[in-house]
Design an enzyme around this catalytic site. Structure first.
Site, PDB file in Angstrom:
ATOM      1  N   ARG A   8       9.770  49.491  47.169  1.00 38.53           N
ATOM      2  CA  ARG A   8       9.483  49.355  48.426  1.00 38.53           C
ATOM      3  C   ARG A   8      11.575  48.514  48.975  1.00 38.53           C
ATOM      4  O   ARG A   8      11.644  49.166  49.221  1.00 38.53           O
ATOM      5  CB  ARG A   8       8.606  47.466  48.246  1.00 38.53           C
ATOM      6  N   LYS A  52       3.418  32.803  51.824  1.00 41.75           N
ATOM      7  CA  LYS A  52       3.546  33.314  53.256  1.00 41.75           C
ATOM      8  C   LYS A  52       1.527  33.866  52.430  1.00 41.75           C
ATOM      9  O   LYS A  52       0.847  34.123  54.154  1.00 41.75           O
ATOM     10  CB  LYS A  52       3.911  34.503  52.605  1.00 41.75           C
TER      11      LYS A  52
END
Ligand SMILES: *Cc1c(COP(=O)(O)O)cnc(C)c1O
Length: 363
Positions: A133, A38
């Site tokens: 997260r 990514k």
């Protein structure tokens, strides 16, 4: 493209060598490595370098990137690293072999989609050991795993955790040990096998170097370390990896001596902020043809450390070059190294050309 500036220079040999070194160190400890794509929008030449370096699988946070890698013919196992959107479960099942998950409603929808497509979809259940997260809180893991193991067409293949991203929490023997413990608990209570315990990314490499990764952790998902040889979470460079696989080159479009404080009444800059200036007298300034539209300005660092970035608007970057020994002129290029955030941004900009160096790969 009409011009090769700005250009992101990519040394694929160095990325291949970094991959090889990470894989070698992990394999020695019984840990497999997912190459995380990514950070560079899954640019195929870089994916190829990671594959040549021996990664065990590919992983990306964007399904769009995974689809592109499939289209380019990469046949490695693909793990989706952002928990799936409920609205997109059909594509997740179609293109990703494995996804990471934390929401039962989404996992149920994945199960339904897998059934419709006649496939088995594998998931890693994410556990939040403190970074806050994604992930199920530790006390709810057993219950969630029980629900998932009752679903058809879904196989829970392991537990994973993410650290150093939102809360900046460091991986340690204790929090990773908790993940291993929870894996064993699920295996024993539910009578299933969880072959994967996925213990984070680049920031876990420091533990690995010190022999502190607890037994049982057998997968890491590594991006930043392979690409940049840095570990932002632990604030260090990784001494056994290359730090210079990427270089951003940008053309100079104006060079002038100007005062360091603007003249007139200060309103707002083009992004709505009130700028502040220190009077350092007349300085030599270069304007470069790149801006906030292309790059996260805080994520680029002039290779010549006497140069200082003064600021940027959407299309112009202003650099103080007074102290540089280079005689910079209009038309010259200035080189920058990149942080992970800087790399992310330039790889996403369609205005930055990519130039590949040492394409004959590694070793
Ligand atoms: C981005 C990401 C990684 C890779 O992290 P690095 O610090 O670049 O190694 C690993 N896991 C997940 C879930 C991610 O989103």
């Amino acid at each position: 493209m009409l011009s090769e500036s700005p250009a992101l220079e990519i040394n694929v040999r160095k990325i291949c060598e970094n991959t090889y070194r990470v894989v070698e160190k992990c394999h020695e400890a019984g840990i497999s490595v997912l190459g995380v794509t990514k950070g560079f929008s899954a640019i195929p030449e870089i994916v190829t370098a990671m594959v040549a370096g021996g990664i065990d699988g590919l992983a990306d946070a964007r399904l769009e990137n995974i689809i592109e890698m499939r289209d380019k013919g990469f046949d490695q196992s693909m793990t989706l690293l952002r928990i799936p959107r409920l609205s997109n479960v059909h594509n997740v099942v179609k293109y990703a072999d494995i996804s990471i998950n934390s929401e039962i409603s989404v996992i149920q929808a994945l199960s339904q989609a897998a059934k419709e497509q006649g496939v088995l979809h594998k998931i890693i259940l994410m556990v939040d050991v403190g970074d806050l997260r994604e992930g199920i809180l530790t006390e709810n893991v057993l219950m969630a795993a029980r629900k998932i193991s009752g679903l058809q067409d879904i196989e829970i293949i392991g537990l994973g955790t993410n650290m150093g991203c939102f809360g900046g929490i460091l991986p340690e023997t204790e929090n990773l040990g908790l993940l291993v413990y929870l894996g064993k608990l699920v295996e024993n209570r539910l009578g299933i096998r969880l072959p994967i315990i996925s213990g984070g990314g680049t920031s876990t490499l420091r533990l690995l170097e010190n022999g502190e990764v607890p037994d049982g952790v057998n997968q890491l998902r590594v991006g930043e370390g392979i690409l940049l040889g840095t570990d932002t979470t632990n604030q260090r460079t990784i001494p056994w990896l290359h730090q210079d696989a990427f270089c951003l080159r940008v053309e100079v479009i104006e060079v002038k001596d100007k005062p360091s404080v603007p003249i007139g009444t200060i309103g707002r800059d083009s992004f709505g902020n009130i700028p502040q200036f220190v009077d350092e007298g007349i300085r030599k300034r270069a304007i470069l043809a790149i801006g906030k539209q292309d790059v996260y300005i805080e994520g680029i660092i002039p290779a010549d450390d006497t140069m200082k970035i003064l600021g940027a608007s959407s299309d112009h970057l202003i650099v103080d070059i007074t102290d540089s020994e280079q005689n910079i002129k209009v038309g010259d290029e200035i080189a920058f190294s990149l942080t992970y955030a800087g790399l992310l941004s330039v790889c996403t900009s369609k205005y930055v050309t990519r130039v590949f160096k040492e394409a004959n790969l590694c070793l």
